[in-house]
Design a protein around this motif. Structure first.
Motif, PDB file in Angstrom:
ATOM      1  N   ASP A  99      48.197  37.748  31.735  1.00  0.00           N
ATOM      2  CA  ASP A  99      48.305  36.441  32.383  1.00  0.00           C
ATOM      3  C   ASP A  99      48.051  35.314  31.393  1.00  0.00           C
ATOM      4  O   ASP A  99      48.758  34.303  31.387  1.00  0.00           O
ATOM      5  CB  ASP A  99      47.308  36.339  33.550  1.00  0.00           C
ATOM      6  CG  ASP A  99      47.654  37.283  34.691  1.00  0.00           C
ATOM      7  OD1 ASP A  99      48.805  37.756  34.724  1.00  0.00           O
ATOM      8  OD2 ASP A  99      46.775  37.559  35.518  1.00  0.00           O
ATOM      9  N   PHE A 100      47.041  35.489  30.543  1.00  0.00           N
ATOM     10  CA  PHE A 100      46.706  34.412  29.616  1.00  0.00           C
ATOM     11  C   PHE A 100      47.796  34.246  28.560  1.00  0.00           C
ATOM     12  O   PHE A 100      48.092  33.126  28.140  1.00  0.00           O
ATOM     13  CB  PHE A 100      45.353  34.668  28.945  1.00  0.00           C
ATOM     14  CG  PHE A 100      44.725  33.421  28.398  1.00  0.00           C
ATOM     15  CD1 PHE A 100      44.119  32.517  29.255  1.00  0.00           C
ATOM     16  CD2 PHE A 100      44.748  33.126  27.047  1.00  0.00           C
ATOM     17  CE1 PHE A 100      43.562  31.339  28.774  1.00  0.00           C
ATOM     18  CE2 PHE A 100      44.182  31.969  26.555  1.00  0.00           C
ATOM     19  CZ  PHE A 100      43.586  31.071  27.424  1.00  0.00           C
ATOM     20  N   ASP A 146      43.915  31.558  34.862  1.00  0.00           N
ATOM     21  CA  ASP A 146      43.679  32.924  34.405  1.00  0.00           C
ATOM     22  C   ASP A 146      42.805  33.680  35.398  1.00  0.00           C
ATOM     23  O   ASP A 146      43.106  34.829  35.775  1.00  0.00           O
ATOM     24  CB  ASP A 146      43.031  32.896  33.024  1.00  0.00           C
ATOM     25  CG  ASP A 146      42.984  34.276  32.383  1.00  0.00           C
ATOM     26  OD1 ASP A 146      43.944  35.043  32.548  1.00  0.00           O
ATOM     27  OD2 ASP A 146      41.980  34.582  31.721  1.00  0.00           O
ATOM     28  N   ALA A 169      44.268  40.174  32.825  1.00  0.00           N
ATOM     29  CA  ALA A 169      43.838  38.900  32.260  1.00  0.00           C
ATOM     30  C   ALA A 169      44.537  38.623  30.934  1.00  0.00           C
ATOM     31  O   ALA A 169      44.967  37.502  30.666  1.00  0.00           O
ATOM     32  CB  ALA A 169      42.322  38.898  32.064  1.00  0.00           C
TER      33      ALA A 169
END
Length: 477
Positions: A70-71, A271, A67
């Motif tokens: 990805d963010f 996300d 996460a």
């Protein structure tokens, strides 16, 4: 030394280690720390087991790292120079700064919104947008039932997928379990809809892939063609909410937005999607119209969860409350505030702001409904007007400040939303739109009755004891 003595010694050591863990966590608030220590001392064995499962909002290590990565990729699409913060009156800017800081999303101008008439109208509007979709449909719901409205969305998404629209859906593993196990889930999959299940617990699996079992993806996000988004309190279900029909109707609120907030909602969805599916999701940012001469307004999206900055949602609520100068009206179904939020409401009323809090008279959660009333006395003493709604389960999460600023979304004012669940909200400065939400709040007040200090005094002593006793353990769960 007997085996019995050895086992008792080991259990005693384990007990001490868990208590030490509670005291070592510097991010834990003192109320939660005290509650856990008390529980561990009162119920040594049971307390340890409860702490293992519910003591910390732990998310799987792999999920956290994915996460975060990805963010960070998604944030590269943001243009920090595009902020429209200076178009908002100075007295509200700190609230927008706080909400913007949670995810790093800038306040962007060029947004427009329309308020749907009711829950059924929200579903109909989504179906209409799905029918007109040209490129993509993205949906995230906590609860998606297989009832009339749930089926309408299933059919509309499946039809869009069959004509070539890329459709992606994320649903919560617990909240939408009936849909996941139903033929309708298979219908969407067979039509070409890309499906993902959020927060699915893997019993007995690799601990790197496991999370605390009661963490939930509570978000309600719909994005169409990267340019239209919906935000509010509504799940994908009929207002009759057949799984809890005795509390019906569920009274919700949903707004349809166009403009840059669609991109920001898309980032929250992306996300979740990238973590659950492994598929990268490119963004197509909308250029904000900074002129605002088309009736558009500045707004910012913010999402929170167990991986967010500590106390992010509580800080957001408190900073918005602190901006109020004349009037603050709030509706929330689950009111169990933490100390900063309770203090913010009391301070707001004491400085002369007309503060109104609207909550359901009858709550679908006995535990939350009972605890909520333990917080009434200091609020009423400070001058807060508490109104209990009798027209069903008031599920709308709204906040209107001075008739000009509004906050809507999925987050409740309880610990689950403040610290545990994944949530999404939008804060906007738009007097015309705020007036529409304020008028909707008036419709709630028309079906509500005020709670007075005398009402509180008339409570049986046993009820007061029960309500206050439960609040001791509120920071735990």
């Amino acid at each position: 030394m007997s085996a019995h003595t050895v086992w008792l010694s080991l259990l005693f050591l384990l007990h001490l280690l868990v208590i030490a863990r509670v005291l070592l966590l510097e991010t834990r608030n003192p109320y939660s720390r005290a509650a856990w220590v008390m529980l561990l001392l009162l119920l040594p064995g049971v307390g340890v087991v409860l702490y293992v499962f519910f003591g910390e909002p732990w998310v799987a290590k792999n999920t956290r790292s994915e996460a975060r990565h990805d963010f960070q990729q998604l944030q590269q699409e943001l243009d920090p120079t595009a902020s429209a913060l200076n178009t908002i009156p100075a007295r509200y800017q700190n609230a927008f700064r706080t909400c913007s800081s949670i995810n790093g999303f800038p306040v962007l101008a060029g947004n427009q919104a329309s308020l749907t008439a009711d829950s059924n109208a929200s579903i109909d509007a989504m179906v209409s947008d799905f029918a007109a979709a040209k490129s993509s449909i993205h949906i995230s719901f906590y609860i998606w039932l297989t009832d009339h409205n749930g089926s309408k969305i299933v059919n509309a998404v499946a039809e869009a997928a069959r004509r070539g629209v890329t459709c992606r859906i994320v649903v919560d593993a617990i909240g939408s379990r009936t849909l996941i196990a139903s033929p309708q889930w298979q219908t969407m999959q067979q039509a070409g809809v890309k499906l993902a299940v959020s927060m699915r617990h893997k019993f007995g699996g690799n601990p790197l892939h496991s999370s605390r079992i009661d963490l939930r993806n509570h978000r309600k996000i719909v994005i169409v063609d990267d340019s239209i988004t919906y935000c509010g309190s509504q799940n994908c279900a009929d207002p009759e909410f057949l799984v809890k029909a005795k509390f019906a109707p569920w009274v919700d609120i949903m707004l349809r937005f166009t403009g840059p907030v669609a991109t920001q909602n898309q980032m929250l969805f992306a996300d979740d999607w990238m973590v659950e599916s492994g598929e990268n999701l490119p963004l197509h940012p909308i250029s904000p119209n900074t002129a605002g001469d088309d009736g558009s307004f500045p707004a910012v999206v913010f999402g929170t969860g167990p991986m967010s900055v500590q106390g992010g949602m509580s800080s957001a609520f408190s900073s918005v409350i602190a901006c109020a100068q004349t009037e603050l009206v709030i509706s929330t179904p689950y009111f169990v505030p933490d100390h900063p939020l309770q203090a913010a409401l009391i301070a707001c009323s004491r400085r002369g702001v007309a503060v109104t809090l609207i909550v359901p008279a009858r709550n679908d959660s006995w535990f939350v409904g009972t605890m909520s009333r333990a917080y009434y006395a200091p609020l009423i003493a400070a001058g807060v007007n508490i109104q209990e709604f009798h027209g069903g389960l008031l599920h709308a999460k709204t906040m209107v400040i001075d008739g000009e600023v509004a906050l809507i979304g999925s987050a409740n004012m309880d610990r689950r939303s403040l610290e545990l669940n994944f949530e999404n909200n939008i804060l906007l400065y738009a007097p015309p739109t705020a007036a529409l939400i304020r008028a909707r709040q008036d419709s709630y007040l028309a079906k509500a009755t005020a709670v007075s200090a005398l009402d509180l005094q008339r409570r049986p002593k046993w009820r007061i004891i029960l309500q206050n006793f439960l609040t001791i353990f509120e920071p735990i769960f």
